[in-house]
Enzyme design. Sequence first.
Site, PDB file in Angstrom:
ATOM      1  N   GLY A  14       0.830  -1.202   0.000  1.00 31.89           N
ATOM      2  CA  GLY A  14       0.000   0.000   0.000  1.00 31.89           C
ATOM      3  C   GLY A  14       0.860   1.244   0.000  1.00 31.89           C
ATOM      4  O   GLY A  14       0.465   2.291   0.520  1.00 31.89           O
ATOM      5  N   LYS A 148      -5.064  -1.508  12.107  1.00 37.80           N
ATOM      6  CA  LYS A 148      -6.477  -1.547  12.449  1.00 37.80           C
ATOM      7  C   LYS A 148      -7.280  -0.954  11.293  1.00 37.80           C
ATOM      8  O   LYS A 148      -6.717  -0.191  10.495  1.00 37.80           O
ATOM      9  CB  LYS A 148      -6.746  -0.815  13.756  1.00 37.80           C
ATOM     10  CG  LYS A 148      -6.879   0.703  13.646  1.00 37.80           C
ATOM     11  CD  LYS A 148      -7.402   1.290  14.917  1.00 37.80           C
ATOM     12  CE  LYS A 148      -7.743   2.758  14.736  1.00 37.80           C
ATOM     13  NZ  LYS A 148      -8.956   3.007  13.957  1.00 37.80           N
ATOM     14  N   HIS A 178      -1.946   2.527  17.087  1.00 36.85           N
ATOM     15  CA  HIS A 178      -0.914   3.544  17.314  1.00 36.85           C
ATOM     16  C   HIS A 178      -1.019   4.221  18.678  1.00 36.85           C
ATOM     17  O   HIS A 178      -0.038   4.792  19.152  1.00 36.85           O
ATOM     18  CB  HIS A 178      -0.904   4.580  16.184  1.00 36.85           C
ATOM     19  CG  HIS A 178      -2.032   5.542  16.206  1.00 36.85           C
ATOM     20  ND1 HIS A 178      -3.251   5.304  15.624  1.00 36.85           N
ATOM     21  CD2 HIS A 178      -2.128   6.785  16.747  1.00 36.85           C
ATOM     22  CE1 HIS A 178      -4.034   6.334  15.789  1.00 36.85           C
ATOM     23  NE2 HIS A 178      -3.396   7.263  16.474  1.00 36.85           N
ATOM     24  N   HIS A 240      -8.613   2.435  20.652  1.00 36.70           N
ATOM     25  CA  HIS A 240      -7.731   3.360  21.364  1.00 36.70           C
ATOM     26  C   HIS A 240      -8.111   3.533  22.840  1.00 36.70           C
ATOM     27  O   HIS A 240      -7.291   3.342  23.748  1.00 36.70           O
ATOM     28  CB  HIS A 240      -7.746   4.741  20.699  1.00 36.70           C
ATOM     29  CG  HIS A 240      -7.345   4.735  19.268  1.00 36.70           C
ATOM     30  ND1 HIS A 240      -6.506   3.797  18.715  1.00 36.70           N
ATOM     31  CD2 HIS A 240      -7.674   5.580  18.247  1.00 36.70           C
ATOM     32  CE1 HIS A 240      -6.329   4.056  17.430  1.00 36.70           C
ATOM     33  NE2 HIS A 240      -7.024   5.131  17.128  1.00 36.70           N
ATOM     34  N   ARG A 331     -15.638   8.599  26.637  1.00 38.84           N
ATOM     35  CA  ARG A 331     -16.381   9.538  25.782  1.00 38.84           C
ATOM     36  C   ARG A 331     -15.488  10.022  24.653  1.00 38.84           C
ATOM     37  O   ARG A 331     -14.293  10.261  24.845  1.00 38.84           O
ATOM     38  CB  ARG A 331     -16.944  10.706  26.584  1.00 38.84           C
ATOM     39  CG  ARG A 331     -15.971  11.505  27.413  1.00 38.84           C
ATOM     40  CD  ARG A 331     -16.730  12.477  28.306  1.00 38.84           C
ATOM     41  NE  ARG A 331     -15.877  13.283  29.153  1.00 38.84           N
ATOM     42  CZ  ARG A 331     -15.601  14.568  28.955  1.00 38.84           C
ATOM     43  NH1 ARG A 331     -16.103  15.191  27.896  1.00 38.84           N
ATOM     44  NH2 ARG A 331     -14.836  15.247  29.779  1.00 38.84           N
ATOM     45  N   GLN A 368      -2.500  13.812  24.772  1.00 36.13           N
ATOM     46  CA  GLN A 368      -2.151  14.739  23.699  1.00 36.13           C
ATOM     47  C   GLN A 368      -3.146  15.897  23.715  1.00 36.13           C
ATOM     48  O   GLN A 368      -4.264  15.733  24.199  1.00 36.13           O
ATOM     49  CB  GLN A 368      -2.176  14.037  22.332  1.00 36.13           C
ATOM     50  CG  GLN A 368      -3.565  13.599  21.880  1.00 36.13           C
ATOM     51  CD  GLN A 368      -3.575  12.900  20.543  1.00 36.13           C
ATOM     52  OE1 GLN A 368      -2.747  12.029  20.278  1.00 36.13           O
ATOM     53  NE2 GLN A 368      -4.511  13.259  19.694  1.00 36.13           N
ATOM     54  N   LYS A 376      -4.274  17.418  41.142  1.00 35.00           N
ATOM     55  CA  LYS A 376      -4.936  18.519  41.838  1.00 35.00           C
ATOM     56  C   LYS A 376      -4.939  18.237  43.344  1.00 35.00           C
ATOM     57  O   LYS A 376      -5.402  17.181  43.785  1.00 35.00           O
ATOM     58  CB  LYS A 376      -6.378  18.683  41.348  1.00 35.00           C
ATOM     59  CG  LYS A 376      -6.505  19.166  39.913  1.00 35.00           C
ATOM     60  CD  LYS A 376      -7.969  19.387  39.562  1.00 35.00           C
ATOM     61  CE  LYS A 376      -8.141  19.863  38.134  1.00 35.00           C
ATOM     62  NZ  LYS A 376      -9.567  20.116  37.805  1.00 35.00           N
ATOM     63  N   ASP A 394       2.533  19.642  39.092  1.00 31.47           N
ATOM     64  CA  ASP A 394       2.464  19.658  37.633  1.00 31.47           C
ATOM     65  C   ASP A 394       3.723  19.091  36.994  1.00 31.47           C
ATOM     66  O   ASP A 394       4.824  19.575  37.224  1.00 31.47           O
ATOM     67  CB  ASP A 394       2.241  21.112  37.183  1.00 31.47           C
ATOM     68  CG  ASP A 394       2.191  21.271  35.673  1.00 31.47           C
ATOM     69  OD1 ASP A 394       2.032  20.258  34.977  1.00 31.47           O
ATOM     70  OD2 ASP A 394       2.307  22.414  35.204  1.00 31.47           O
TER      71      ASP A 394
END
Length: 497
Positions: A14, A148, A178, A240, A331, A368, A376, A394
């Site tokens: 491909g 996939k 990935h 994922h 979600r 990402q 927190k 952080d």
Amino acid sequence: MTAFGKHFTIVVFGASGDLAAKKTFPALFGLFREKQMSHDVQIIGYARSDLSEDKFHAKISQHFKGGDEQTKKDFLKLTSYVRGQYDTDEGYKKLEERCQQYEKQHGIDKPQRLFYLALPPSQFTEVCEQIKKNVYAEHGIIRVVIEKPFGHDLESARELQKSIAPLFSEDEIYRIDHYLGKEMVKNLLVLRFGNEIFSGVWNKNFISSIQISFKEPFGTEGRGGYFDNIGIIRDVMQNHLLQVLTLLTMERPVSFDPEAVRDEKVKVLKAFDAISTEDIILGQYGKSEDGKKPAYVDDDTVSKDSKCVTYCAFSVNIHNERWDGVPMVLRAGKALDEGKVEVRIQFKPVAKGMFKDISRNELVIRIQPDEAIYLKINSKIPGVSTQTSLTDLDLTYSKRYSKDFWIPEAYESLLRDVFQGNHANFVRDDELDVSWKLFTPLLEAIEGDKNLKLDIYPYGSKGPKSLRQFLLNHGYVFDTPGTYQWPLTEPDVKGKI
């Protein structure tokens, strides 16, 4: 598994397609640029298109990142192109000749060959059959990378596995998702099991809810014809987001051995409860509020009455000693207000008494963009104030680590794993089967409902309006407005908070 030596052959099927040009070849170049791949390999692109070597090089190099012109030229010298059909012997015999010439030239007795299928799933079986028939080195090391989606549902996934299993051993197959190559996803095992502060509270006694969210700021943008048959659940949730959830919830492996890791992923997947079709948000994006961005059904490639799901949220329950009763919400949506993938782990409230009203601790893992982990916590506001404030510990990668660090792209990371023979970040056959068992009933219920009602949300919004209440119903507690300022907390006028 044995790592590849200095001389090996990579064949990208491909090679004229978008996936190969945008992901596969740029990833190989990135590994070459960073000296993570031998500079003595042979790379062959294979496709049906009639391309000259110059056109082939121009096509694959347009998405290369970094490196000077000489580095790009050196990489392209390793690459060549073979034109051939996918279902006939002729092209594969040319490949075999190229492989044998290369191996004879370098005195290789035990061939090492990697076949990367950057192809639609409909062509996986015929290409694998031809590889086995014409290009398989019986006494060599063979690795076959399959992209996939691994099937469309449980039945198709099993059919695909049934057709490929007789051709290659499970050790030779690398099913690539990935997301398992992303830096923050690969960091989850260390974060969980390398820090006792987290390991001790990673259970139902301390955690009240878990969210994994995937947000894209764009719609299908002309790809609706493809997406219409896939939908957001197949596109990112069955693969994922489920992979991230299994890494978050599985038990500690006995070692970093790939099979030990994959064993634990399968164990926790088997403890997942069925996904309820009664407790779910299904949405589709409409026009933006200003009318500038189109609705999903405005795409010329989809039907005006399409019921394709572009937004979904549902809860997963895991019935084992560690997690029973902890709601876990997945979600995902397209055409939202921002692009972001993150995990939110919210902890239970502290005991009442000395604190009348205090925020909950929350661990956020931003996969990402701009990788980060922050926790927190509650702290006293600086100065004379006795009030508490929600702040954070952080770890933002761009602030903590020098820019000299090379953080590989997901495909770079996973291809390097293939070279090393490391299966830990690839999907095993039994894991694939269990995941489709979980999602197929949900997909059948949605796609079989002729009266399916979708929650229409504006392009560029936060998603369906019912989301906030859905999260509240599943244990998530929102911060009181004004209690959390990030990245810097400022005093009020005259130094008062």
